[in-house]
Enzyme design. Structure first.
Site, PDB file in Angstrom:
ATOM      1  N   ASP A   1       1.052  -1.370  -0.001  1.00 55.95           N
ATOM      2  CA  ASP A   1       0.408  -0.371   0.071  1.00 55.95           C
ATOM      3  C   ASP A   1       0.705   1.439   0.424  1.00 55.95           C
ATOM      4  O   ASP A   1       1.966   1.248   0.762  1.00 55.95           O
ATOM      5  CB  ASP A   1      -0.658   0.383   1.045  1.00 55.95           C
ATOM      6  CG  ASP A   1      -1.715  -0.690   1.134  1.00 55.95           C
ATOM      7  OD1 ASP A   1      -2.200  -1.733   0.131  1.00 55.95           O
ATOM      8  OD2 ASP A   1      -2.693  -0.540   2.425  1.00 55.95           O
TER       9      ASP A   1
ATOM     10  N   HIS B   1       3.539  -1.697   3.144  1.00 57.39           N
ATOM     11  CA  HIS B   1       3.356  -1.464   2.661  1.00 57.39           C
ATOM     12  C   HIS B   1       5.164  -0.855   1.231  1.00 57.39           C
ATOM     13  O   HIS B   1       5.633  -1.175   1.939  1.00 57.39           O
ATOM     14  CB  HIS B   1       3.400  -0.240   3.190  1.00 57.39           C
ATOM     15  CG  HIS B   1       2.145  -0.401   4.093  1.00 57.39           C
ATOM     16  ND1 HIS B   1       1.765  -1.257   5.403  1.00 57.39           N
ATOM     17  CD2 HIS B   1       1.286   0.746   4.752  1.00 57.39           C
ATOM     18  CE1 HIS B   1       1.155  -1.113   5.841  1.00 57.39           C
ATOM     19  NE2 HIS B   1       0.143   0.445   5.500  1.00 57.39           N
TER      20      HIS B   1
HETATM   21 ZN   LIG Z   1      -2.413   2.532   2.932  1.00 53.79          ZN
END
Ligand SMILES: [Zn+2]
Length: 225
Positions: free
Chosen positions: A44, A187
Site C-alpha cells: 500500500d 507497504h
Molecule cells: Zn495506506
C-alpha cells in the site's frame, strides 16, 4: 526400506543417471513448479521513490503483487505506476489522500475514489478493479461508492504489521501464516518488508504456494489470469 526396494531404487537412480529414464519433475521447466495455492501479496501507499527497489526485489524473486496506490502519488510518480504494470504487478485504488473515509461525506468519498481511478489510468496503470480503504476502515457508504466505480473492496487476512515497526523476521513469520487464497498487507515504504522479500519467496515456494492476483469477483488470491 528392505533390500529388494533398496535395489529397485538404486536401479531407478542409475537409469535416471544414464539418461534412460525420463524423470517428469526434472524435465519440467523451473517456472512450471506446481502451485498448490495462491496468495495475494499487497503493498500500500505507493508509488514513491522506494518503488523501483521494491519492483526489482519482487521480480528477482519471481513474485507478483498488488499495489494499492494513493492517487496523489500516482499523479506525482506516473512513471512508477507504469513501472509497476511493466513489472507484472496489479494496480489497485487506495484513495487519493488517505483520509479516514468513514469520517467523510459521500461526496468526499466519491472524489477520493474517482480521482484515484483517473490518476492511475492516466499514468498507464489501467482502470483499477480493486479498492482498499485506508486503514481498512469501511462502511456501507464507502462500499457503495466503491461499487459505483466497479471496484471490489479488499481488506486483508494477515497484517504484516510493517506499518507498526515489525522486524523483517516478524514480517517473514507473518507471510508464513498465509494459506491458499489469503492476502497479506505490506507497504511500499517499508524497508523491512523490502528486506523480507527473498525469505517470503523461499517460504512460499517451500509450501507450494505462489503469488497470485486478487480476483475482483471473489476477493481471493487466484492464479494470474
Ligand atoms: Zn495506506
Amino acid at each position: 526400506m528392505n533390500l529388494r526396494s533398496r535395489i529397485a531404487r538404486l536401479a531407478v537412480v542409475s537409469m535416471a543417471a544414464a539418461g534412460t529414464l525420463t524423470v517428469v519433475d526434472a524435465a519440467a521447466p523451473a517456472q512450471a513448479a506446481a502451485c498448490n495455492g495462491y496468495v495475494g501479496l499487497t503493498f500500500d501507499d505507493g508509488p514513491s521513490g522506494n518503488t523501483p527497489a521494491l519492483l526489482n526485489a519482487l521480480k528477482q524473486n519471481g513474485l507478483r503483487a498488488t499495489m494499492f496506490n494513493q492517487g496523489q502519488y500516482a499523479a506525482a510518480y506516473p512513471a512508477q505506476v507504469k513501472a509497476q504494470v511493466d513489472a507484472g504487478m496489479w494496480v489497485g485504488n487506495h484513495s487519493y489522500t488517505h483520509p479516514h473515509l468513514t469520517q467523510q461525506s459521500q461526496s468526499v468519498i466519491d472524489s477520493e475514489i474517482s480521482r484515484t481511478q483517473q490518476a492511475v489510468a492516466g499514468a498507464g496503470g489501467g482502470t483499477p478493479k480493486l479498492f482498499r480503504p485506508p486503514y481498512g476502515e469501511t462502511n456501507s457508504t464507502v462500499q457503495a461508492v466503491a461499487a459505483k466505480y466497479g471496484l471490489t473492496q479488499i481488506i486483508w487476512d494477515v497484517d504484516s504489521q510493517d506499518w507498526n515497526g515489525a522486524s523483517t523476521d516478524a514480517i517473514v513469520a507473518a507471510a508464513a501464516r498465509l494459506t491458499g487464497g489469503q492476502i497479506i498487507l505490506m507497504h511500499d515504504w517499508s524497508a523491512n518488508s523490502l528486506a523480507a522479500i527473498p525469505r517470503i519467496a523461499q517460504g512460499l515456494a517451500g509450501r507450494g504456494l505462489c503469488a497470485g492476483m486478487i480476483s475482483p469477483q471473489t476477493g481471493r488470491a487466484v492464479a494470474p489470469g
